[in-house]
Enzyme design. Structure first.
Site, mmCIF file in Angstrom:
data_model
loop_
_atom_site.group_PDB
_atom_site.id
_atom_site.type_symbol
_atom_site.label_atom_id
_atom_site.label_comp_id
_atom_site.label_asym_id
_atom_site.label_seq_id
_atom_site.Cartn_x
_atom_site.Cartn_y
_atom_site.Cartn_z
ATOM 1 C CB THR A 120 -0.891 -0.005 1.262
ATOM 2 O OG1 THR A 120 -1.514 1.264 1.402
ATOM 3 C CG2 THR A 120 -0.097 -0.280 2.541
ATOM 4 C CG ASP A 121 -1.117 4.967 -1.053
ATOM 5 O OD1 ASP A 121 -1.697 4.332 -0.126
ATOM 6 O OD2 ASP A 121 -1.694 5.843 -1.724
ATOM 7 C CD GLU A 122 -3.386 3.464 4.449
ATOM 8 O OE1 GLU A 122 -3.138 3.180 5.634
ATOM 9 O OE2 GLU A 122 -4.523 3.471 3.974
ATOM 10 C CE1 TYR A 147 -3.460 -2.726 5.619
ATOM 11 C CE2 TYR A 147 -3.412 -0.367 5.188
ATOM 12 C CZ TYR A 147 -3.400 -1.674 4.726
ATOM 13 O OH TYR A 147 -3.317 -1.925 3.379
ATOM 14 C CE LYS A 151 0.041 -4.606 2.953
ATOM 15 N NZ LYS A 151 -0.320 -5.939 2.379
#
Ligand code: NAD
Ligand code: DAU
Length: 331
Positions: A120-122, A147, A151
């Site tokens: 993810t870009d997060e 979260y 990741k």
């Protein structure tokens, strides 16, 4: 090619399996999914006779090992994926996202198999609203939530296994997906199904937060390109230049669904809420020639609204429990 798709009963994984069966019919597909609250076997009904389905946990080596041994490659979607849940109960995120990825890495290392890790870009944290910058593969990791930190940890494990053990892996970091089969806990399906139920959409904080929306089919077409043509050891950012603030998303949805565009409520904000994400997908576009097919967010959103209207039997069983969970958070 024989691929194992972890998390293939979830939103993006199920759409990926549909994509592969439709676009690359010579591919043998085995889905490994634990069928948590977020997994739904019915999402694979249209392709059920063309795939093999295994119910199991990615963190269970005894399940994972023989599946990896029998395949050529693994596409790893399985994860706990929802930020709000990670704030309420972080442990399953550590177990599935970190231990699960570790377990897969050990299996692909042992059997010499190819791995594509879907991330993810997060992992990059967030950007200011007026910052001209976007995330690039060189942006420093700076995750905000349980979260995104799990990741980020899983990405780091993949990078270490590539460097230390020569594992043939790639990573992709994608922005926010929308489209069919997305769980009603997520922003767009939650608001669409609220409006269908005559409930006003709920915007966290002021609604100024920006997400970089991409249709799930465009994400999955990119994942296939990276799996089959990407450079081993490389990271690819996936995004379709789809920055929209949350308030505009809700106003557009309300308009598409025949409601006044101000018929929403502001509710309490998500703790640590990332302000803005934005992806620079230059490497993916230049190296692999990928371009998105969904260039109009409004049209993609209209098609998604139609899908939720036509598939109430798919989402209805999850709706009450999801809203009960939000009620305990005051959101
Ligand atoms: P999802 O929550 O809809 O689906 C996750 C799937 O993984 C479910 O089918 C669930 O049953 C399965 N799963 C969970 N724990 C498991 C375990 N221990 N073993 C086996 N299966 C397990 O998630 P999604 O939105 O489809 O996201 C898929 C992947 O894409 C995730 O890795 C997520 O981090 C990443 N991602 C998502 C987005 C997005 O906008 N949704 C964007 C970028 C990246
Ligand atoms: O950027 C990629 C990420 O996008 C993925 O890694 C995650 O798995 C995926 O869930 C998504 O994370 P977000 O936290 O951005 O998505 P979510 O759908 O939860 O929320 C999108 C935005 O909408 C966010 O700014 C919070 C806001 N929101 C969300 C809900 C559920 C609301 O304003 N109201 C809501 O009811």
């Amino acid at each position: 090619m024989h691929i194992v798709v972890t998390g293939g009963a979830g939103f993006i994984g199920a759409n990926f399996v549909h994509h592969v069966v439709r676009e690359h019919p010579g591919t043998q597909v085995t889905v490994l999914d634990a069928l948590t609250y977020a997994g739904d076997r019915r999402s694979l009904d249209p392709v059920a006779d063309k795939i093999t389905f295994v119910t199991g946990d990615v963190a269970d080596a005894a399940t994972v090992d023989p599946l990896v041994a029998a395949a050529d490659a693994v596409v790893h979607f399985a994860a706990e994926s929802h930020n709000d849940n990670s704030l309420a109960q972080p442990w399953p995120f550590v177990q599935t996202n970190v231990v699960g990825t570790y377990t897969l890495l050990e299996a692909v290392r042992k059997h010499g198999r190819r791995l594509h890790h879907v991330s993810t870009d997060e992992v990059y944290g967030d950007l200011e609203l007026d910052d001209p910058a976007k995330f690039t593969p060189e942006t420093a990791y700076n995750p905000s939530s349980p979260y995104s930190s799990t990741k980020a940890a899983s990405d780091m494990l993949v990078r270490a296994w590539v460097r230390s053990f020569g594992v043939a892996a790639t990573i992709s970091n994608c922005s926010n997906n929308y489209g069919p089969y997305q769980h009603v806990e997520k922003f767009i399906p939650r608001q669409v199904t609220n409006v269908i139920d005559g409930v006003r959409p709920k915007l966290y904080g002021t609604g100024a937060n920006v997400r970089d929306w991409i249709h799930v089919d465009d994400h999955n077409a990119a994942v296939w390109q990276v799996l089959t043509r990407g450079q081993v050891g490389q990271t690819y950012l996936i995004g379709a230049d789809g920055e929209v603030d949350n308030k505009t998303v809700v106003e557009t949805l309300l308009e598409l669904m025949g409601q006044p565009s101000d018929a929403y409520d502001l509710v309490s904000d998500r703790p640590g809420h990332d302000l803005r994400y934005a992806i620079d997908a230059t490497r993916l576009r230049d190296e692999l020639g990928w371009t998105p097919k969904y260039t109009s967010f409004r049209d993609g959103l209209a098609a998604t609204v139609d899908w939720y209207r036509a598939n109430e039997a798919w989402w209805r069983p999850q709706k009450n429990a999801t809203e009960a969970k939000y009620a305990t958070l005051g959101r």
